[in-house]
Design an enzyme around this catalytic site. Sequence first.
Site, PDB file in Angstrom:
ATOM      1  N   GLY A   1       0.822  -1.216   0.000  1.00  0.00           N
ATOM      2  CA  GLY A   1       0.000   0.000   0.000  1.00  0.00           C
ATOM      3  C   GLY A   1       0.848   1.254   0.000  1.00  0.00           C
TER       4      GLY A   1
ATOM      5  N   ASP B   1       9.146   6.374   7.258  1.00  0.00           N
ATOM      6  CA  ASP B   1       8.816   7.697   7.808  1.00  0.00           C
ATOM      7  C   ASP B   1       7.784   8.450   6.974  1.00  0.00           C
ATOM      8  OD1 ASP B   1      10.258   8.394   5.582  1.00  0.00           O
ATOM      9  OD2 ASP B   1      11.924   9.324   6.672  1.00  0.00           O
ATOM     10  N   GLY B   2       7.390   7.840   5.843  1.00  0.00           N
ATOM     11  CA  GLY B   2       6.362   8.484   5.018  1.00  0.00           C
ATOM     12  C   GLY B   2       6.878   9.630   4.164  1.00  0.00           C
TER      13      GLY B   2
ATOM     14  N   ASP C   1       3.906  -4.758  -7.448  1.00  0.00           N
ATOM     15  CA  ASP C   1       3.256  -3.509  -7.032  1.00  0.00           C
ATOM     16  C   ASP C   1       3.763  -2.326  -7.865  1.00  0.00           C
ATOM     17  OD1 ASP C   1       5.595  -4.318  -5.418  1.00  0.00           O
ATOM     18  OD2 ASP C   1       5.443  -2.288  -4.607  1.00  0.00           O
TER      19      ASP C   1
ATOM     20  N   GLY D   1       2.566   3.773   1.502  1.00  0.00           N
ATOM     21  CA  GLY D   1       3.096   4.107   2.826  1.00  0.00           C
ATOM     22  C   GLY D   1       3.461   5.568   2.956  1.00  0.00           C
ATOM     23  N   ARG D   2       3.712   6.195   1.804  1.00  0.00           N
ATOM     24  CA  ARG D   2       4.105   7.610   1.845  1.00  0.00           C
ATOM     25  C   ARG D   2       3.506   8.359   0.664  1.00  0.00           C
ATOM     26  NH1 ARG D   2      10.056   8.060  -0.731  1.00  0.00           N
ATOM     27  NH2 ARG D   2       9.951   6.273  -2.104  1.00  0.00           N
TER      28      ARG D   2
ATOM     29  N   ARG E   1      -2.426  -1.386  -9.974  1.00  0.00           N
ATOM     30  CA  ARG E   1      -1.217  -2.182 -10.142  1.00  0.00           C
ATOM     31  C   ARG E   1      -1.592  -3.660 -10.154  1.00  0.00           C
ATOM     32  NH1 ARG E   1       2.687   1.305  -7.162  1.00  0.00           N
ATOM     33  NH2 ARG E   1       1.565   3.235  -6.761  1.00  0.00           N
TER      34      ARG E   1
ATOM     35  N   LYS F   1       3.612  11.833  -3.705  1.00  0.00           N
ATOM     36  CA  LYS F   1       4.582  10.911  -3.113  1.00  0.00           C
ATOM     37  C   LYS F   1       5.423  11.719  -2.130  1.00  0.00           C
ATOM     38  CE  LYS F   1       7.667   7.402  -5.088  1.00  0.00           C
ATOM     39  NZ  LYS F   1       7.920   6.761  -6.388  1.00  0.00           N
TER      40      LYS F   1
ATOM     41  N   ASP G   1       6.827   4.292 -10.771  1.00  0.00           N
ATOM     42  CA  ASP G   1       7.719   4.180  -9.610  1.00  0.00           C
ATOM     43  C   ASP G   1       9.195   4.111 -10.002  1.00  0.00           C
ATOM     44  OD1 ASP G   1       5.799   4.591  -7.791  1.00  0.00           O
ATOM     45  OD2 ASP G   1       5.647   2.533  -7.063  1.00  0.00           O
TER      46      ASP G   1
HETATM   47  P1  AMP Z   1       8.646   1.439  -3.745  1.00  0.00           P
HETATM   48  O1  AMP Z   1       9.733   0.436  -3.844  1.00  0.00           O
HETATM   49  O2  AMP Z   1       9.103   2.870  -3.656  1.00  0.00           O
HETATM   50  O3  AMP Z   1       7.628   1.259  -4.803  1.00  0.00           O
HETATM   51  O4  AMP Z   1       7.960   1.171  -2.341  1.00  0.00           O
HETATM   52  C1  AMP Z   1       7.545  -0.086  -1.899  1.00  0.00           C
HETATM   53  C2  AMP Z   1       6.642   0.060  -0.704  1.00  0.00           C
HETATM   54  O5  AMP Z   1       7.324   0.712   0.390  1.00  0.00           O
HETATM   55  C3  AMP Z   1       5.390   0.879  -0.948  1.00  0.00           C
HETATM   56  O6  AMP Z   1       4.384   0.276  -0.190  1.00  0.00           O
HETATM   57  C4  AMP Z   1       5.772   2.244  -0.407  1.00  0.00           C
HETATM   58  O7  AMP Z   1       4.645   2.993  -0.052  1.00  0.00           O
HETATM   59  C5  AMP Z   1       6.614   1.882   0.801  1.00  0.00           C
HETATM   60  N1  AMP Z   1       7.596   2.914   1.168  1.00  0.00           N
HETATM   61  C6  AMP Z   1       8.747   3.223   0.529  1.00  0.00           C
HETATM   62  N2  AMP Z   1       9.400   4.210   1.160  1.00  0.00           N
HETATM   63  C7  AMP Z   1       8.658   4.549   2.248  1.00  0.00           C
HETATM   64  C8  AMP Z   1       8.799   5.510   3.302  1.00  0.00           C
HETATM   65  N3  AMP Z   1       9.832   6.331   3.378  1.00  0.00           N
HETATM   66  N4  AMP Z   1       7.814   5.555   4.231  1.00  0.00           N
HETATM   67  C9  AMP Z   1       6.767   4.733   4.168  1.00  0.00           C
HETATM   68  N5  AMP Z   1       6.573   3.823   3.215  1.00  0.00           N
HETATM   69  C10 AMP Z   1       7.498   3.722   2.256  1.00  0.00           C
HETATM   70 MG    MG Z   2       6.098   1.258  -5.635  1.00  0.00          MG
END
Ligand code: AMP
Ligand code: MG
Length: 488
Positions: free
Chosen positions: A92, A127-128, A254, A94-95, A185, A115, A264
């Site tokens: 999901g 940390d979002g 995802d 996360g940020r 996705r 984002k 992404d």
């Molecule tokens: P990504 O590889 O950037 O597509 O991220 C994979 C997953 O990690 C997704 O669910 C993102 O929302 C979560 N995510 C990545 N970086 C962060 C962050 N700094 N804080 C919270 N969730 C994150």
């Molecule tokens: Mg992603």
Amino acid sequence: MSVLTPPDVVLEARFARELPELGVPWQAVDAPDPRLLLLNEGLAEELGLDPRWLSSPEGVRLLIGRLVPEGASPVAQAYAGHQFGGYSPRLGDGRALLLGELTDREGRLRDLHLKGSGRTPFARGGDGLAAVGPMLREYVVSEAMHALGIPTTRSLAVVATGRPVVRERMLPGAVLSRVASSHLRVGTFQYARATGDLELLRRLADHARDRHGPPDGPSEQPYLALLRSVVASQAELVARWMLVGFVHGVMNTDNTTISGETIDYGPCAFLEAFDPRTVYSSIDDQGRYAYGNQPVIARWNLARLAEALLPLLDDDESRAVELATECLEAFPETYAGAWLRGMRSKLGLDGSATDATVSTLADDLLQVLEANRVDHTSFYRSLGVAARGDTEPVRSLVLDRPALDRWLARWRTLAPDGELMDRVNPVYIPRNHLVEEALAAGTKGDLEPVTRLLGAVTDPYRERPGLERYAEPAPTDVAAAYLTFCGT
Ligand code: AMP
Ligand code: MG
């Protein structure tokens, strides 16, 4: 939070309304000192948003999610996903947040998404937040991809938040606003399927059909038609990546869209020396997402989509598996067809050469490129010069001249068209060392290098004086050591 709505921003909440189980209503965190770093004026206009208004303090508040237009209902989207082959049932946003959908000037529905907008219930340990550098990278690379004619999410703006984020060191934080034809996705389908709620799965599939087609045919089962069209659009997408030397770096399910758009941009990079084993991502130590593996991985991800869709394909499971398998089996042929069509243009060949001739010629060329570690982008561009009669630029790129000369002789008998080649072989791509240089400056507050780089890569086919360094590969020692870090 303000509910002031400028007259021309109308955001819908279709995803939020139609699929409430797949989103958590959420708010962006405030930014202590928001400053607009980049704004994509052309895209803003395409969306019917006034760039001057977007640059105003109120507009910037929209771009960080603090001004929520009436009718909008921002959500953090839920999805699952296979990451490096391992299944995570709950990833999901996360940020990130889906602010809502808007209708662009051509009547197309587009997602407006953020984002780096703060922790959500999906943040797990994160940390979002997002740092300026990676958000600038997504902006530059996605806009370059768009200019190369490759389906992709777009970047509308990067706003520095004034909040430091903690990575290996303290970095300035930023929010990227992104536009996509949807954020559905493969992982969204995996998540819906895992709930066991088939009615939800069907609603998701109907939402996807509504947004991405294909139009209902008279005979085809609608969910089979959906799967078939996603298989085709992903096969074509990955063929485009391969033709331009793009390495996505983190092809988890995802990060694989239903729309067929690239999404992404994390540890992505472009090939310089041609080598199918090329991996740039610091976390991909097995080379799962190496350049040459991308078609295989895309097909693997589509098999996960097919599994998620099985209950909608047929009540009889073995029949459903049969139908899904038949759809997936179209992947190699669609991919090979798209790749060969692309290679035909890259080599400047018209319809008179047979597919078999072009295919053999292309395969033989790749062997020469690999054996000689030739810079992918400048090779094809110089080959256009060779088509017009001057073979010296292209010969200067290859050590094994006899091998190249033999290949050139075969190619020239097919009367390649140099003008055609210049329209498909870019001069400027976001070269890794230049991206790094621009991001480092941007992180320190100097946006000049990013702006110049964007100027080059968003007009990639038109060679311009003064931009020579944007057309050249990195010094070999820099290129050999290049690693990218996951976009956090
Ligand atoms: P990504 O590889 O950037 O597509 O991220 C994979 C997953 O990690 C997704 O669910 C993102 O929302 C979560 N995510 C990545 N970086 C962060 C962050 N700094 N804080 C919270 N969730 C994150
Ligand atoms: Mg992603």
